[in-house]
Enzyme design. Structure first.
Site, PDB file in Angstrom:
ATOM      1  CB  THR A  76      30.113  46.082  36.158  1.00  0.00           C
ATOM      2  OG1 THR A  76      31.402  46.385  35.625  1.00  0.00           O
ATOM      3  CG2 THR A  76      29.538  44.881  35.429  1.00  0.00           C
ATOM      4  CB  SER A 104      28.248  51.481  35.575  1.00  0.00           C
ATOM      5  OG  SER A 104      27.289  51.641  36.602  1.00  0.00           O
ATOM      6  CD  GLN A 130      23.659  51.808  33.742  1.00  0.00           C
ATOM      7  OE1 GLN A 130      24.649  52.087  34.395  1.00  0.00           O
ATOM      8  NE2 GLN A 130      22.436  51.776  34.265  1.00  0.00           N
ATOM      9  CE1 TYR A 132      19.728  50.642  36.743  1.00  0.00           C
ATOM     10  CE2 TYR A 132      21.680  51.817  37.450  1.00  0.00           C
ATOM     11  CZ  TYR A 132      21.030  50.638  37.189  1.00  0.00           C
ATOM     12  OH  TYR A 132      21.689  49.439  37.378  1.00  0.00           O
ATOM     13  CB  THR A 158      19.653  49.915  33.111  1.00  0.00           C
ATOM     14  OG1 THR A 158      20.978  49.870  32.575  1.00  0.00           O
ATOM     15  CG2 THR A 158      19.337  48.595  33.802  1.00  0.00           C
ATOM     16  NE  ARG A 167      21.456  42.909  42.694  1.00  0.00           N
ATOM     17  CZ  ARG A 167      21.805  44.126  42.260  1.00  0.00           C
ATOM     18  NH1 ARG A 167      22.905  44.712  42.717  1.00  0.00           N
ATOM     19  NH2 ARG A 167      21.062  44.749  41.355  1.00  0.00           N
ATOM     20  CE  LYS A 222      23.256  45.900  31.028  1.00  0.00           C
ATOM     21  NZ  LYS A 222      22.787  45.681  32.412  1.00  0.00           N
ATOM     22  CG  HIS A 246      20.865  44.161  36.231  1.00  0.00           C
ATOM     23  ND1 HIS A 246      20.246  45.350  35.931  1.00  0.00           N
ATOM     24  CD2 HIS A 246      21.936  44.503  36.998  1.00  0.00           C
ATOM     25  CE1 HIS A 246      20.912  46.346  36.507  1.00  0.00           C
ATOM     26  NE2 HIS A 246      21.944  45.853  37.151  1.00  0.00           N
ATOM     27  CG  ASP A 277      24.397  41.637  29.636  1.00  0.00           C
ATOM     28  OD1 ASP A 277      23.419  41.072  30.175  1.00  0.00           O
ATOM     29  OD2 ASP A 277      24.688  42.831  29.857  1.00  0.00           O
ATOM     30  N   GLY A 279      26.340  35.413  31.524  1.00  0.00           N
ATOM     31  CA  GLY A 279      26.895  34.064  31.471  1.00  0.00           C
ATOM     32  C   GLY A 279      27.890  33.783  30.364  1.00  0.00           C
ATOM     33  NE  ARG A 281      30.967  34.069  33.625  1.00  0.00           N
ATOM     34  CZ  ARG A 281      30.095  35.079  33.459  1.00  0.00           C
ATOM     35  NH1 ARG A 281      30.044  35.743  32.304  1.00  0.00           N
ATOM     36  NH2 ARG A 281      29.291  35.441  34.432  1.00  0.00           N
ATOM     37  N   GLY A 300      30.065  41.073  31.861  1.00  0.00           N
ATOM     38  CA  GLY A 300      30.044  41.865  33.090  1.00  0.00           C
ATOM     39  C   GLY A 300      31.124  41.386  34.044  1.00  0.00           C
ATOM     40  NE  ARG A 301      28.070  38.128  38.698  1.00  0.00           N
ATOM     41  CZ  ARG A 301      26.878  38.194  38.119  1.00  0.00           C
ATOM     42  NH1 ARG A 301      26.747  37.929  36.825  1.00  0.00           N
ATOM     43  NH2 ARG A 301      25.804  38.514  38.829  1.00  0.00           N
TER      44      ARG A 301
HETATM   45  C1  FNR Z   1      26.093  44.789  36.987  1.00  0.00           C
HETATM   46  N1  FNR Z   1      25.198  45.144  35.983  1.00  0.00           N
HETATM   47  C2  FNR Z   1      24.837  46.473  35.841  1.00  0.00           C
HETATM   48  N2  FNR Z   1      23.994  46.834  34.846  1.00  0.00           N
HETATM   49  C3  FNR Z   1      23.643  48.125  34.673  1.00  0.00           C
HETATM   50  O1  FNR Z   1      22.893  48.426  33.771  1.00  0.00           O
HETATM   51  N3  FNR Z   1      24.156  49.091  35.501  1.00  0.00           N
HETATM   52  C4  FNR Z   1      25.011  48.806  36.511  1.00  0.00           C
HETATM   53  O2  FNR Z   1      25.462  49.688  37.233  1.00  0.00           O
HETATM   54  C5  FNR Z   1      25.350  47.441  36.719  1.00  0.00           C
HETATM   55  N4  FNR Z   1      26.167  47.079  37.748  1.00  0.00           N
HETATM   56  C6  FNR Z   1      26.569  45.768  37.883  1.00  0.00           C
HETATM   57  C7  FNR Z   1      27.459  45.437  38.883  1.00  0.00           C
HETATM   58  C8  FNR Z   1      27.925  44.126  38.987  1.00  0.00           C
HETATM   59  C9  FNR Z   1      28.907  43.784  40.058  1.00  0.00           C
HETATM   60  C10 FNR Z   1      27.479  43.144  38.076  1.00  0.00           C
HETATM   61  C11 FNR Z   1      27.983  41.732  38.145  1.00  0.00           C
HETATM   62  C12 FNR Z   1      26.571  43.485  37.100  1.00  0.00           C
HETATM   63  C13 FNR Z   1      24.726  44.131  35.018  1.00  0.00           C
HETATM   64  C14 FNR Z   1      25.700  44.001  33.853  1.00  0.00           C
HETATM   65  O3  FNR Z   1      25.628  45.120  33.010  1.00  0.00           O
HETATM   66  C15 FNR Z   1      25.394  42.772  32.982  1.00  0.00           C
HETATM   67  O4  FNR Z   1      24.056  42.787  32.589  1.00  0.00           O
HETATM   68  C16 FNR Z   1      25.723  41.439  33.653  1.00  0.00           C
HETATM   69  O5  FNR Z   1      26.868  41.538  34.477  1.00  0.00           O
HETATM   70  C17 FNR Z   1      25.953  40.364  32.614  1.00  0.00           C
HETATM   71  O6  FNR Z   1      26.157  39.137  33.188  1.00  0.00           O
HETATM   72  P1  FNR Z   1      27.620  38.486  33.450  1.00  0.00           P
HETATM   73  O7  FNR Z   1      28.485  38.704  32.243  1.00  0.00           O
HETATM   74  O8  FNR Z   1      28.152  39.159  34.672  1.00  0.00           O
HETATM   75  O9  FNR Z   1      27.289  37.061  33.677  1.00  0.00           O
END
Ligand code: FNR
Length: 347
Positions: A76, A104, A130, A132, A158, A167, A222, A246, A277, A279, A281, A300-301
């Protein structure tokens, strides 16, 4: 120990509303964001009993890295928005818990410093990086070399982000960039300039092959949801997949990850490990994902809520809380280890 929902409430109190929304939000109508959690609620467990679960072992190994439990930290962005210690705090908590942190590309701390923080806790921490793939190949190569030199153990590419997801909370809040005192430290080029992360719209499977020629590290993809892509990934020789949308931040109305998992698992047929990944919790969510074919899950969150609420201690609270729940759910489902979780446990 607080639940993830309680930590989210604590985090929300501490965060600027626009930063809370950046973390919490998803793309478009946020249908996929909601669907990820709903897909877990829709599935129930049908436990087995009388199976001697007195000694339980939650450990798994993924792409050469040992994990003390089947839960890792998904990548993240921008941890220093959540807490001044940022990624350093997250890395210490992951190392303490004996699990993988996927750093990230949009981290707000240099990869060398993140690895050093984890090494204060344990000699051989498992950090993955991770990325891009950037249109500038030489630069991409330089970023990968830097991460390798720092000591990361795997690369997570990713692939669900040909363009940025829209968003809408961020647009409404005018949150479109980091505050000036923070930057994406791993995007510095050799002149010291920090580059913007570009979303790689032109990427194909050929780029995955290219990546294999420039790095000996295990490569995971991913953002795979379609079983046909999962098959192509196996053919491409990658070391694992992250079944992910994501966190609902890219294609809105994309399938939830739990609804995508069974077909991906059957396409891959055990050839490479799957991480799911989106949801997750509760410990029972982890059990459901493992029963349907994942080797581990990513969060993530939840880690961001822990981080914002209490830094390293908060992320530790999330990870140890989940460990306790996963262990209890294993026992109550009649599974002594991950192999004991099979699809017959989920309806
Ligand atoms: C992400 N995610 C993400 N994925 C990735 O490959 N590179 C990134 O930089 C980010 N940045 C990012 C920021 C924020 C604030 C969130 C919430 C998510 C996606 C992350 O890796 C993951 O796939 C999800 O967050 C999984 O879902 P949950 O656990 O947040 O529900």
């Amino acid at each position: 120990m607080r639940t993830i929902a309680e930590l989210e409430t604590a985090a929300r109190r501490r965060l600027a509303p626009a930063h809370y929304d950046f973390y919490a939000g998803g793309a478009g109508e946020e249908e996929t964001l909601r669907a990820n959690e709903e897909a877990f609620r829709r599935r129930v467990l049908v436990p087995r009993v009388l199976r001697n679960v007195g000694k339980r072992d939650l450990a798994v190994e993924l792409a050469g890295s040992p994990l003390s439990m089947p839960v890792l930290l998904s990548p993240t962005a921008f941890h220093r928005l959540a807490h001044p210690d940022g990624e350093l705090a997250t890395a210490r908590a992951a190392a303490r818990a004996g699990t993988v942190l996927v750093v990230s590309m949009a981290a707000t701390t240099a990869i060398e410093d993140i690895v050093a923080a984890a090494r204060e806790v344990t000699d051989d921490p498992a950090l993955w990086f991770q990325l891009y793939l950037q249109p500038d190949r030489e630069f991409t190569k330089a970023v990968i070399c830097r991460a390798e030199r720092a000591g990361v153990k795997a690369l997570v590419v990713t692939v669900d982000s040909a363009v940025f997801g829209k968003r809408e909370r961020d647009h409404r809040n005018g949150f479109l960039d980091l505050p000036p005192e923070l930057s994406v430290e791993n995007m510095r080029d050799d002149t010291g300039r920090v580059r913007d992360i570009e979303m790689p719209a032109e990427l194909t499977w050929t780029d995955v092959e290219w990546l294999r020629t420039i790095s000996g590290l295990p490569i995971l993809l991913k953002g795979i949801l379609h079983p046909s892509d999962a098959r192509l990934a196996v053919e491409a020789g990658v070391s694992g997949l992250v079944v992910s949308n994501h966190g609902g931040r890219q294609l809105d109305s994309a399938v939830s990850t739990m609804d995508a998992l069974p077909a991906v698992a059957s396409a891959v047929d055990g050839a490479i490990p799957l991480i799911l990944d989106g949801g997750v919790r509760r410990g029972t969510d982890v059990v459901k994902a493992l029963a349907l074919g994942a080797s581990a899950v990513g969060i993530g969150r939840p880690a961001l809520w822990g981080l914002a609420a209490a830094g390293t201690e908060g992320v530790t609270e999330v990870l140890e809380g989940l460990r306790e729940e996963v262990d209890r759910a294993f026992a109550l489902c009649g599974a002594a280890d991950p192999a004991g979780l099979t699809a017959e446990l989920v309806r």
